[in-house]
Design a protein around this motif. Sequence first.
Motif, PDB file in Angstrom:
ATOM      1  N   GLY A 151       0.609  -1.594   0.310  1.00 39.08           N
ATOM      2  CA  GLY A 151      -0.345   0.283   0.083  1.00 39.08           C
ATOM      3  C   GLY A 151       0.733   0.868  -0.134  1.00 39.08           C
ATOM      4  N   ILE A 152       0.253   2.342   0.368  1.00 39.35           N
ATOM      5  CA  ILE A 152       1.342   3.791   0.684  1.00 39.35           C
ATOM      6  C   ILE A 152       2.370   3.535   1.122  1.00 39.35           C
ATOM      7  CG2 ILE A 152       1.124   5.635   1.785  1.00 39.35           C
ATOM      8  CD1 ILE A 152      -1.910   6.027   1.763  1.00 39.35           C
TER       9      ILE A 152
ATOM     10  N   GLU B 111       9.519   6.161  -3.643  1.00 39.91           N
ATOM     11  CA  GLU B 111       9.273   7.109  -4.286  1.00 39.91           C
ATOM     12  C   GLU B 111      10.699   8.187  -2.764  1.00 39.91           C
ATOM     13  OE1 GLU B 111       8.468  10.391  -5.956  1.00 39.91           O
ATOM     14  OE2 GLU B 111       7.732   8.481  -6.441  1.00 39.91           O
ATOM     15  N   LEU B 112      10.330   7.930  -2.013  1.00 39.86           N
ATOM     16  CA  LEU B 112      11.852   7.789  -0.807  1.00 39.86           C
ATOM     17  C   LEU B 112      13.331   7.704  -1.495  1.00 39.86           C
ATOM     18  CD1 LEU B 112      10.150   8.842   2.529  1.00 39.86           C
ATOM     19  CD2 LEU B 112      10.756  10.259   0.374  1.00 39.86           C
ATOM     20  N   ALA B 113      13.664   6.444  -1.444  1.00 38.49           N
ATOM     21  CA  ALA B 113      14.754   5.507  -2.129  1.00 38.49           C
ATOM     22  C   ALA B 113      14.869   6.571  -3.130  1.00 38.49           C
ATOM     23  CB  ALA B 113      14.388   4.413  -2.671  1.00 38.49           C
TER      24      ALA B 113
ATOM     25  N   PHE C  82      -9.240   7.886  -0.821  1.00 36.20           N
ATOM     26  CA  PHE C  82      -9.741   6.378  -1.286  1.00 36.20           C
ATOM     27  C   PHE C  82      -8.107   6.116  -1.798  1.00 36.20           C
ATOM     28  CE2 PHE C  82     -14.037   6.488  -0.348  1.00 36.20           C
ATOM     29  CZ  PHE C  82     -14.294   5.482   0.244  1.00 36.20           C
ATOM     30  N   VAL C  83      -7.535   5.331  -1.610  1.00 38.07           N
ATOM     31  CA  VAL C  83      -6.061   4.642  -2.088  1.00 38.07           C
ATOM     32  C   VAL C  83      -5.949   2.689  -2.229  1.00 38.07           C
ATOM     33  CG1 VAL C  83      -3.619   4.602  -2.322  1.00 38.07           C
ATOM     34  CG2 VAL C  83      -4.872   6.344  -0.964  1.00 38.07           C
ATOM     35  N   ASP C  84      -5.535   2.572  -3.750  1.00 36.93           N
ATOM     36  CA  ASP C  84      -5.759   1.682  -4.503  1.00 36.93           C
ATOM     37  C   ASP C  84      -4.652   0.966  -3.759  1.00 36.93           C
ATOM     38  OD1 ASP C  84      -6.194  -0.587  -6.221  1.00 36.93           O
ATOM     39  OD2 ASP C  84      -5.737  -0.053  -7.838  1.00 36.93           O
ATOM     40  N   THR C  85      -5.226  -0.080  -2.521  1.00 36.51           N
ATOM     41  CA  THR C  85      -4.161  -1.039  -2.514  1.00 36.51           C
ATOM     42  C   THR C  85      -4.971  -1.954  -1.973  1.00 36.51           C
ATOM     43  OG1 THR C  85      -5.000  -0.451  -0.217  1.00 36.51           O
ATOM     44  CG2 THR C  85      -3.309   1.510  -0.697  1.00 36.51           C
ATOM     45  N   PRO C  86      -4.238  -3.378  -0.934  1.00 39.75           N
ATOM     46  CA  PRO C  86      -4.456  -4.619  -1.355  1.00 39.75           C
ATOM     47  C   PRO C  86      -5.987  -4.762   0.120  1.00 39.75           C
ATOM     48  CG  PRO C  86      -1.973  -4.649  -0.630  1.00 39.75           C
ATOM     49  CD  PRO C  86      -2.821  -3.078  -0.971  1.00 39.75           C
ATOM     50  N   LEU C  87      -6.242  -3.144   0.860  1.00 37.18           N
ATOM     51  CA  LEU C  87      -6.840  -2.941   1.866  1.00 37.18           C
ATOM     52  C   LEU C  87      -8.537  -2.395   1.158  1.00 37.18           C
ATOM     53  CD1 LEU C  87      -5.742  -1.851   5.376  1.00 37.18           C
ATOM     54  CD2 LEU C  87      -6.738  -3.566   4.804  1.00 37.18           C
TER      55      LEU C  87
ATOM     56  N   LEU D 198     -10.936   6.886  -6.867  1.00 44.05           N
ATOM     57  CA  LEU D 198      -9.637   6.321  -6.166  1.00 44.05           C
ATOM     58  C   LEU D 198      -7.941   6.789  -6.979  1.00 44.05           C
ATOM     59  CD1 LEU D 198      -9.546   3.280  -5.286  1.00 44.05           C
ATOM     60  CD2 LEU D 198      -9.565   2.605  -6.837  1.00 44.05           C
ATOM     61  N   VAL D 199      -7.110   7.545  -5.991  1.00 40.44           N
ATOM     62  CA  VAL D 199      -5.926   7.197  -6.088  1.00 40.44           C
ATOM     63  C   VAL D 199      -4.775   5.957  -6.158  1.00 40.44           C
ATOM     64  CG1 VAL D 199      -3.966   8.943  -5.654  1.00 40.44           C
ATOM     65  CG2 VAL D 199      -6.439   9.243  -4.991  1.00 40.44           C
ATOM     66  N   PRO D 200      -4.091   5.561  -7.554  1.00 38.96           N
ATOM     67  CA  PRO D 200      -3.102   4.596  -7.690  1.00 38.96           C
ATOM     68  C   PRO D 200      -2.127   4.781  -6.380  1.00 38.96           C
ATOM     69  CG  PRO D 200      -3.453   5.330  -9.740  1.00 38.96           C
ATOM     70  CD  PRO D 200      -4.618   6.754  -8.347  1.00 38.96           C
ATOM     71  N   ALA D 201      -1.998   4.194  -6.103  1.00 45.68           N
ATOM     72  CA  ALA D 201      -0.942   4.138  -4.693  1.00 45.68           C
ATOM     73  C   ALA D 201       0.864   4.503  -5.013  1.00 45.68           C
ATOM     74  CB  ALA D 201      -0.123   3.222  -4.101  1.00 45.68           C
ATOM     75  N   ASP D 202       0.781   4.817  -6.234  1.00 44.74           N
ATOM     76  CA  ASP D 202       2.047   5.368  -6.425  1.00 44.74           C
ATOM     77  C   ASP D 202       1.914   7.145  -7.120  1.00 44.74           C
ATOM     78  OD1 ASP D 202       1.357   5.259  -8.606  1.00 44.74           O
ATOM     79  OD2 ASP D 202       2.435   4.964  -9.693  1.00 44.74           O
ATOM     80  N   LYS D 203       1.238   7.531  -7.565  1.00 53.21           N
ATOM     81  CA  LYS D 203       1.004   8.797  -7.772  1.00 53.21           C
ATOM     82  C   LYS D 203       0.851   9.372  -6.212  1.00 53.21           C
ATOM     83  CE  LYS D 203      -3.081  12.001  -9.295  1.00 53.21           C
ATOM     84  NZ  LYS D 203      -4.217  12.245  -9.949  1.00 53.21           N
ATOM     85  N   ALA D 204       0.087   8.299  -5.215  1.00 50.99           N
ATOM     86  CA  ALA D 204      -0.756   8.890  -3.253  1.00 50.99           C
ATOM     87  C   ALA D 204       1.221   9.413  -2.886  1.00 50.99           C
ATOM     88  CB  ALA D 204      -1.604   7.696  -2.795  1.00 50.99           C
TER      89      ALA D 204
END
Length: 262
Positions: A27-28, A35-37, A194-199, A210-216
């Motif tokens: 997920g996030i 992203e931080l890496a 809402f973020v697109d994650t396994p949950l 709904l927001v993709p996880a990478d965009k979030a």
Amino acid sequence: MKLVVETMRRKTSGTAGIAWITGASSGIGRALAVELAREGWEVAVSARSKEDLLALEDAVPGQIFTFPLDVTNGAAVAKTFGLIEDRLGPVDLAVFSAGTYARDGVRDFHAARFSSIVNLNLLGTVHCLEVVMAQMLARGSGHIAVVASTAGLVGLPGAAAYGASKAALIAMCEALYPDLRKQGIDLSLINPGFVDTPLTKKNDFPMPFLVPADKAAAIIARGLKARRYEIIFPWQMAVAMKALRLMPARLRFAITRRMLRD
């Protein structure tokens, strides 16, 4: 002396800093670690699933480092944080995103399940805050980010336990922010919609905006870089939830009543 040496190492190596992310197995948390890496951070990642963390570490070698952890265990949190700082150096940014969700309602309201959600979402974060704040306050610098939710802004049908845990995180951050800033510590509150994650894939109801996880993760990273207090997205959900919170109770319940299942 150790802090001075570590600061010099970062300047010569070009490292953006040391980050610690909990709930990083999916997920996030996982997307933000990547992203931080990518931005040059050395990222310590923690979650209960060692296998998922090692897969993440293998995907970004040399930038992501695995430290398995159950944040509901306070003693383990303190030990793991010590291991991270011993291995990587002082943590500059700590992001607490470990959490879970289970839909509930008046017909399936169970104290044990409610407690397990609060224990992970709220008390797990509190365990992490306790050890991280102590170290950052001693150094007089650092940045803490807490992942709550727009669901913590208003009580929504089906999210009694989840919403309560996230509302508590929001209130906690509001209470801590003035004193932390006075002591030189930044605090960011992350309120995703809402973020697109396994949950969220488990949800069987419409999830607007709904927001993709990478965009979030990219939105969160930009907000952290700007040292913003509240990082809330998407804007449509932010406007809707904050407007709902300000409505008179009769009107608010007329809207949320429509969210009930038959």
